[in-house]
Design a protein around this motif. Sequence first.
Motif: not given
Length: 209
Positions: A72-81
């Motif tokens: 699982a990945v967090a969108s902020v970490q993966e793609y920015g805010p």
Amino acid sequence: MKRIKLTGIALLLIVAGCATSKITSSWKAKNAAPHKYNKILVLGLVRAADRTLQENMENHMAGDLKARGYNAVASVQEYGPKAFDKMDEQTAMNKIKNDGIDAVVTIVMLNKEKEKSYVPGHIYYYSPYSYYYNHFWGYHTAIYRRIYEPGYYVTNTRYFWESNLYEMDTQQLIYSVQTQSFNPSDSEALGHEYGQLILKDMVKQQVIQ
């Protein structure tokens, strides 16, 4: 006779020691079954003013999924805010597919309300046959403190959340849950509590393994 004295601060500490979030409703698709997804994206849809809250909510949810063996990945970490803000549907879906994401968990703040409440300076509970009622000076002292030690107002915050689980091959909704969070101590604590609460319900509903 015993006397119990609760100050306003003591009342707040009692409340703070309890869970601040609760599920109000949850739903899953009829044909939904526990599935081992290859990669889950946790996507918070929160206004810019609450960016730190979004990060904490995403990070804790992703961490709780990882603890259960999911990638699982967090969108902020993966793609920015701002993730997919300026993309059309086809561009966004291609990016998600190319990144190997086959499920998305959304975290949406539906509403945020602030309310004021009055906390009395002292709240006393006496037995009517206690010393404080039967003895003049004891009664005088107790009532004097109650009258002349004023209370104060506090501002409480109530959050209304919704999280959905979508499978990306069909973009179909698999699971949805609504919650309320009352006066969390901070965004870190709220994210931690929320992630555990939702994952526990997902397992109970047999949505994830």
